[in-house]
Write an enzyme that holds these catalytic residues in place. Sequence first.
Site, PDB file in Angstrom:
ATOM      1  N   ASN A 158       3.149 -50.395  -0.524  1.00  0.00           N
ATOM      2  CA  ASN A 158       4.248 -51.171   0.057  1.00  0.00           C
ATOM      3  C   ASN A 158       5.367 -50.317   0.654  1.00  0.00           C
ATOM      4  OD1 ASN A 158       4.803 -50.462  -2.653  1.00  0.00           O
ATOM      5  ND2 ASN A 158       6.337 -52.068  -2.835  1.00  0.00           N
ATOM      6  N   GLU A 257       6.255 -46.550 -12.869  1.00  0.00           N
ATOM      7  CA  GLU A 257       7.190 -47.497 -12.243  1.00  0.00           C
ATOM      8  C   GLU A 257       6.363 -48.701 -11.841  1.00  0.00           C
ATOM      9  OE1 GLU A 257       8.729 -49.680  -9.457  1.00  0.00           O
ATOM     10  OE2 GLU A 257       8.897 -47.846  -8.269  1.00  0.00           O
ATOM     11  N   CYS A 291       8.955 -53.893  -5.081  1.00  0.00           N
ATOM     12  CA  CYS A 291       9.014 -54.077  -6.532  1.00  0.00           C
ATOM     13  C   CYS A 291      10.405 -54.468  -7.008  1.00  0.00           C
ATOM     14  CB  CYS A 291       8.544 -52.813  -7.236  1.00  0.00           C
ATOM     15  SG  CYS A 291       9.502 -51.336  -6.806  1.00  0.00           S
TER      16      CYS A 291
END
Length: 490
Positions: A158, A257, A291
Amino acid sequence: MSVKTYRYSEWSKMFINGSWREGSSDKYCKVTNPYNHEVLTQFKYASKNDIDEAYQTAEKAQAYWKNVSAYERISVLERAAQIVQNKKEELVQLLVEETGSSQLKASIEVDCSIADIKAAFSYPMMMEGSIRPSAIPGKENRVYRDPVGVVGAITPWNWPLYLTIRVVAPAIATGNSVVLKPDSQTPISGGLVIAKIFEEAGLPNGILNVTVADLEEIGDSFVEHSVPSVISFTGSTAAGRHVGSLAVKHLKKPALELGGNNAFIVLDDADIDQAVSAASFGKFLHSGQICIAMNRIIVDRKIYDPFVEKFLNSASQIKVGNPADPETIIGPLINRKQVDRALNLVEQSVAEGAKLIRRGHVEGNLMEPFVLVDATNEMSIAQNEAFAPIACIIPVDSEEEAVRVANDTPFGLSGAVFSGSIERGINVALQVKTGMIHVNDQTVNVEPNVPFGGEKSSGIGRYCGEWALEEFTTVKWVSVQKQPRQYPFS
């Protein structure tokens, strides 16, 4: 027979030990533009043997790199930052075509990447030790900070350029070598172009290696390999749990993460116009595929109706379409599977009682904004990370309920609070269990000098700033007995 030429045909090889070579798998990676489905390049995947060679190479190269002077490592980073700056237009175009990023998002991503490389200039000078006293006469205790060795890095699709640079720059700055496995949907911007940048910057052979592999073929070998000491993973919580458990099983340090279910709290004294502006940006940038994008908009019922009205108006004006158009804000989702997943979340939530006041048009991988209101925290859209341009607005009756709803999730990555009182906003922010939270701003923030990471199911560890040192370095105690020690027996 003629060989087909693709737009990015030059990106058709792996980078191992300073050499561009074809992968040795029998399978092929096909990279496509998510907007128009054009095939950008095609090449052979790396095999387990390629990954093994990359790790072995990285281990040998790191033995040299860890002893290179801090100034030489800084020089490489300085040249890399300048190369990225010089290539900004080219990199923006690559991100637009490979990831479906809007021009705005792509430009932000390149700028963030430059900032993280520049922040890494300081890391070689932070590899300092200390001398500490001892209870034993004539003894001196020394504490040294050393690189961990080899870092295995798995990075996502992303924000591929930035989220890879965020690992690579501090890792090599602190004397480590890296074997990188970018997502196979974005292998150019997430890996191959980064290898080229550091090659041009003069990084010695073997310090950065890039392997693009098919998970069905390599299985867990990238994580389970004996060489890496740290496995850095950015991606979904489900995949992160698996990677983290494998790393710990093999006594490797995981730096994770993971996913988020980020809350955007609007208190009853908030500036509604400012809150709506922030909510639109934090929800719809990169089609919500971030995110740290907001997933739940939690609004006090006293200002709920005007907030919803203004947010709906804002969402309806956002331009959706070809990401190559500078006016476009929402481009395509990365693939049709993501679109179908997002639509399913909407239908489930409507069945559960949410009110759909804006159903965006869907064509191919493009989704116009959807807006769900009168949602509850138990609904599918509030319990799952949408990763799509779907806004979920939840009404609450008090500040206390807003905090409770925000915390009622297994995730804790980012968040935001809007209030007319800075101190009230800070007080609420401190009550939300999350790694990062922003007062009178939206949830999508990154800066190179502050800790980036999550709590609970959103990850382990922190990236950026001096906190990156904790992920990519280790400490060693060396005691020195300067005069003969008297032992109780000998």
